[in-house]
Design an enzyme around this catalytic site. Sequence first.
Site, PDB file in Angstrom:
ATOM      1  N   GLU A 159       2.006  18.427   1.749  1.00 38.72           N
ATOM      2  CA  GLU A 159       3.106  17.515   1.421  1.00 38.72           C
ATOM      3  C   GLU A 159       3.528  17.684  -0.037  1.00 38.72           C
ATOM      4  OE1 GLU A 159       4.175  12.714   1.553  1.00 38.72           O
ATOM      5  OE2 GLU A 159       2.181  13.424   2.133  1.00 38.72           O
TER       6      GLU A 159
ATOM      7  N   ALA B 289       0.850  -1.202   0.000  1.00 39.11           N
ATOM      8  CA  ALA B 289       0.000   0.000   0.000  1.00 39.11           C
ATOM      9  C   ALA B 289       0.879   1.243   0.000  1.00 39.11           C
ATOM     10  CB  ALA B 289      -0.919   0.002   1.226  1.00 39.11           C
ATOM     11  N   GLY B 290       0.991   1.872  -1.167  1.00 40.56           N
ATOM     12  CA  GLY B 290       1.760   3.103  -1.286  1.00 40.56           C
ATOM     13  C   GLY B 290       0.840   4.294  -1.379  1.00 40.56           C
TER      14      GLY B 290
ATOM     15  N   GLY C 211       5.266  11.405  -2.067  1.00 42.32           N
ATOM     16  CA  GLY C 211       4.191  12.371  -1.928  1.00 42.32           C
ATOM     17  C   GLY C 211       3.035  12.132  -2.886  1.00 42.32           C
TER      18      GLY C 211
ATOM     19  N   GLN D  54      25.611  25.629 -29.933  1.00 46.15           N
ATOM     20  CA  GLN D  54      24.206  26.048 -29.937  1.00 46.15           C
ATOM     21  C   GLN D  54      23.324  25.046 -29.200  1.00 46.15           C
ATOM     22  OE1 GLN D  54      21.570  25.996 -33.555  1.00 46.15           O
ATOM     23  NE2 GLN D  54      21.788  28.223 -33.376  1.00 46.15           N
TER      24      GLN D  54
ATOM     25  N   GLN E 240      24.124  15.192 -19.043  1.00 53.53           N
ATOM     26  CA  GLN E 240      24.640  14.925 -20.388  1.00 53.53           C
ATOM     27  C   GLN E 240      25.683  15.967 -20.786  1.00 53.53           C
ATOM     28  OE1 GLN E 240      23.842  12.241 -22.059  1.00 53.53           O
ATOM     29  NE2 GLN E 240      24.965  12.676 -23.950  1.00 53.53           N
ATOM     30  N   LEU E 241      25.482  17.206 -20.377  1.00 50.70           N
ATOM     31  CA  LEU E 241      26.406  18.284 -20.741  1.00 50.70           C
ATOM     32  C   LEU E 241      27.715  18.210 -19.957  1.00 50.70           C
ATOM     33  CD1 LEU E 241      23.847  21.219 -21.061  1.00 50.70           C
ATOM     34  CD2 LEU E 241      24.942  19.933 -22.911  1.00 50.70           C
TER      35      LEU E 241
ATOM     36  N   PHE F  20       9.791   1.926   3.629  1.00 53.10           N
ATOM     37  CA  PHE F  20      10.207   3.197   3.014  1.00 53.10           C
ATOM     38  C   PHE F  20       9.984   4.369   3.981  1.00 53.10           C
ATOM     39  CE2 PHE F  20       8.433   1.045  -1.018  1.00 53.10           C
ATOM     40  CZ  PHE F  20       9.547   0.235  -1.133  1.00 53.10           C
ATOM     41  N   ILE F  21      10.238   4.166   5.268  1.00 51.76           N
ATOM     42  CA  ILE F  21       9.941   5.193   6.261  1.00 51.76           C
ATOM     43  C   ILE F  21      11.161   6.081   6.503  1.00 51.76           C
ATOM     44  CG2 ILE F  21       9.100   5.646   8.579  1.00 51.76           C
ATOM     45  CD1 ILE F  21       7.102   4.251   6.615  1.00 51.76           C
TER      46      ILE F  21
END
Length: 387
Positions: free
Chosen positions: A243, A131-132, A364, A280, A337-338, A157-158
């Site tokens: 949140e 349950a997410g 969230g 560019q 990437q740069l 995931f607390i």
Amino acid sequence: MIERSLFQPEHEMWRQTVRHFVEKEIAPYHEQWEKDGIVPRELWLKAGEAGLLCCTVPEEYGGLGLDYLFDVVVFEELWRVGASGPGFLIHTDLVATYILTFGSDEQKRHWLPKMVRGEAIGSLGMTEPHAGSDLKAIRTKAERDGNHFVINGQKVFISNGQMCDVLVLATKTDTMAGAKGVTLFLVDASLPGFNRGKNLDKLGMKAQDTSELFFDNLRVDADAMLGEEGQGFSLMMTKLAQERLAQAIRSATVVETVIDYTVEYTSERKAFDQTIADFQNTQFVLADLKARSVMARVFTDKCIELFMRGELDPVDAAMAKMVTSELHCETVDKCLQLFGGWGYMWEYPIARAYADARIVKIAGGSIEVMKTIISRDMFKGKLARRK
């Protein structure tokens, strides 16, 4: 360039204080904390002494009684240096807010002064393995036994889970009542039956402890209930906009910061007898990101204003969270990437920002949930409802 108009001189003075604290007490040590997987409790005490925790808590409960912008400054300054370890946002913006809004006077007087001082660390126990975003599907049970409740179940995931002293815990007190069977408890983590699992090894945010929590016949007094029995889901719904706003504040700040140091890097790094910034493609990529970052900032600041007036709509909060989260992930990817191969090296802030970013499209409320909220509002009464 559009200047931010939210902050008054006292907020900018506070920003300098917070920036000094972050540069002295956090930035030099954060790399080690990433290796440790946790920040030391000593940092929480220092932050409490400096006034960085729970700025809006009223003086009668040990706080400074300041406005929400003081908390915003703290969050922004942490994210400007990529300090993903200190779980101050969960502690301040969620746990303390739940207690202040829904707690009894006794609960407030017991916990809030300790949280302001950093002596008690707060955590939010909602997500479970199955349950997410669908919070009404939680299975952690709280069964009444006289003047007590006996809690059994699991959370995952607390954030702040390894260190927390107090947990806002979502349970089911009536397994047959769906959302109306959800009840919140304010749980003292020192109680028998409160067990911490391993500190989870994550893709990013390496310095922030994130845990499994287990409850084995954990007995709590009935007066540990936060709000009333069966009201938990509705209470949680009232705080989701706040949140999601916090997530937007984070993303808007990181996007601006990453663009700034990519401009600096590409202006100095050379290839084919010119700087990377002379190409560019570099200019167009960064110009596009800059324009959209300004749009995101303006909308996020507007949402902050609405929140401070008590007028932030859940749909607006969902839009802010969705747009800034997606821009956040896109920006760190294009900016990395740069940097070329150096962007893949952990010693470069862009690599850490890239790893830390991916959670924002999940935490969230997932991006898909945000889109569902927005589309339901758009098609009110027009979509067929399945019985």
